[in-house]
Write an enzyme that holds these catalytic residues in place. Structure first.
Site, PDB file in Angstrom:
ATOM      1  N   ARG A 157       0.867  -1.171   0.000  1.00  0.00           N
ATOM      2  CA  ARG A 157       0.000   0.000   0.000  1.00  0.00           C
ATOM      3  C   ARG A 157       0.911   1.231   0.000  1.00  0.00           C
ATOM      4  NH1 ARG A 157      -2.089  -3.560   3.933  1.00  0.00           N
ATOM      5  NH2 ARG A 157      -4.192  -4.331   3.452  1.00  0.00           N
TER       6      ARG A 157
ATOM      7  N   LYS B 109      -1.824  -2.352   7.943  1.00  0.00           N
ATOM      8  CA  LYS B 109      -3.005  -1.754   8.570  1.00  0.00           C
ATOM      9  C   LYS B 109      -3.310  -2.472   9.882  1.00  0.00           C
ATOM     10  CE  LYS B 109      -6.562  -0.897   5.902  1.00  0.00           C
ATOM     11  NZ  LYS B 109      -7.618  -1.080   4.861  1.00  0.00           N
TER      12      LYS B 109
ATOM     13  N   HIS C  84      -2.574   2.863  -6.267  1.00  0.00           N
ATOM     14  CA  HIS C  84      -3.038   1.549  -5.812  1.00  0.00           C
ATOM     15  C   HIS C  84      -3.033   0.538  -6.956  1.00  0.00           C
ATOM     16  CE1 HIS C  84      -4.889  -0.988  -2.757  1.00  0.00           C
ATOM     17  NE2 HIS C  84      -5.722  -1.436  -3.679  1.00  0.00           N
TER      18      HIS C  84
ATOM     19  N   ARG D  85      -0.118  -1.915  -6.733  1.00  0.00           N
ATOM     20  CA  ARG D  85      -0.373  -3.057  -5.839  1.00  0.00           C
ATOM     21  C   ARG D  85      -1.322  -4.054  -6.502  1.00  0.00           C
ATOM     22  NH1 ARG D  85      -1.061  -4.653  -0.214  1.00  0.00           N
ATOM     23  NH2 ARG D  85      -3.240  -5.061   0.327  1.00  0.00           N
TER      24      ARG D  85
ATOM     25  N   HIS E 178      -3.846  -9.436   3.340  1.00  0.00           N
ATOM     26  CA  HIS E 178      -5.298  -9.507   3.479  1.00  0.00           C
ATOM     27  C   HIS E 178      -5.659 -10.518   4.561  1.00  0.00           C
ATOM     28  CE1 HIS E 178      -5.954  -8.082  -0.948  1.00  0.00           C
ATOM     29  NE2 HIS E 178      -5.892  -7.071  -0.106  1.00  0.00           N
TER      30      HIS E 178
END
Length: 314
Positions: A160, A184, A250, A253, A276
């Site tokens: 990211r 994140k 983005h 990615r 993820h």
């Protein structure tokens, strides 16, 4: 409770929820700004107490958002901006309900998501587009070298933008070509670095490779800002005649995932690379592959080709 006290309560409730969900500092700022916009709108209502708002009030707010203009461009807000700002308000009401502050959640099962226009749906670069873009960057100056390095790195490891700009030198093992990524919600992961990206990093950092606490991509204060990098990327896309709404930082990615899957990588490995938690997030990239396959099929299959003429059905 006074209107000022209600507003302060809303800020406190949302702040606690954002902290519990481990929102990154930048994401917290965006969420807090979305709340302040909602509170300003609410203060102009005939009944400004947000605890008394109904489903109709929230729909009215969503309608107002859809008509609001961007201060930066003067145009209407993008669909994803509207959706994300409204999502913060639905989160707020879920928190107020769970905390017993309201007896009914007016946002429960309220779906006001605006579909993204197809032109704005992000897509990956084709391999030719990406090669042309990266090879076309002028690396003779320090800024151009930084640009090539960071974009190679994002594509190399599926980062990211926020993860790339937040790297410190000590996060990178140059010899083993591995890197710790601060993801994140404080979810760190170890990812590989391509040989090309590693070589550009070494060249770009120079003597700084020994300064483990230094930012890899420093800005005016602290590290380079995500917004600054996105603006720079858009400028470089214009120069390369690739300035299309569906391409963004983005997309780099997105390209990593798509190109790995096209080459036979396991979706589980791609999921781990991208960080993820839910494989459904990774599975979105297979849709692009399916779309591309359908286009190729329609273009080249004998029974689909526009030049095919049926000559004998007997």
């Amino acid at each position: 409770m006074s209107p000022a006290a209600v507003r302060e309560l809303a800020r406190q409730v949302l702040a606690e929820e954002l902290s519990a969900r481990r929102y990154a500092p930048g994401s917290r700022v965006v969420a807090e700004l979305a709340l302040e916009q909602f509170l300003r709108w609410a203060s102009r209502r005939s009944t400004p107490d947000i605890r008394a708002f109904t489903r109709a009030d929230l729909i009215a707010y969503h309608t107002w958002l859809a008509k609001e203009k961007s201060k930066r461009t003067g145009l209407g807000l993008a669909a994803n901006t509207i959706n994300s700002r409204f999502q913060i308000i639905t989160m707020l009401y879920a928190c107020l309900y769970r905390g017993g502050i309201i007896i009914e959640n007016p946002a429960h099962n309220l779906s006001c998501t605006i579909p993204l226009p197809r032109v704005y749906r992000r897509r990956p670069f084709s391999r030719d587009e990406l090669d042309g873009f990266l090879l076309g960057l002028d690396t003779t100056g320090p800024r151009g070298l930084r640009d090539r390095t960071i974009f190679e790195l994002i594509y190399s490891s599926g980062l990211r933008v926020s993860e790339a700009v937040g790297l410190r030198v000590g996060d990178i093992d140059f010899e083993r070509r591995l890197m710790v990524v601060r993801g994140k919600f404080d979810r760190d992961r170890m990812v590989p670095v391509s040989e090309v990206a590693r070589d550009f990093l070494v060249h770009y950092l120079g003597e700084r490779t020994g300064h483990r606490d230094a930012w890899v991509f420093p800005g005016t204060t602290g590290h380079l800002k995500s917004s600054s990098l996105s603006e720079r990327f858009r400028e470089l896309l214009r120069r390369a005649q690739l300035d299309k709404p569906e391409l963004s930082t983005h997309s780099l990615r997105h390209s990593t995932a798509t190109h790995l899957l096209e080459n036979g990588a396991s979706i589980r490995h791609v999921q781990e690379l991208l960080g993820h938690t839910n494989i459904e997030s990774t599975a979105r990239y297979t849709q692009v592959m399916s779309d591309n396959l359908a286009k190729i099929y329609r273009r080249f299959h004998p029974r689909e080709h526009e030049l095919y003429e049926e000559t004998d059905l007997a």
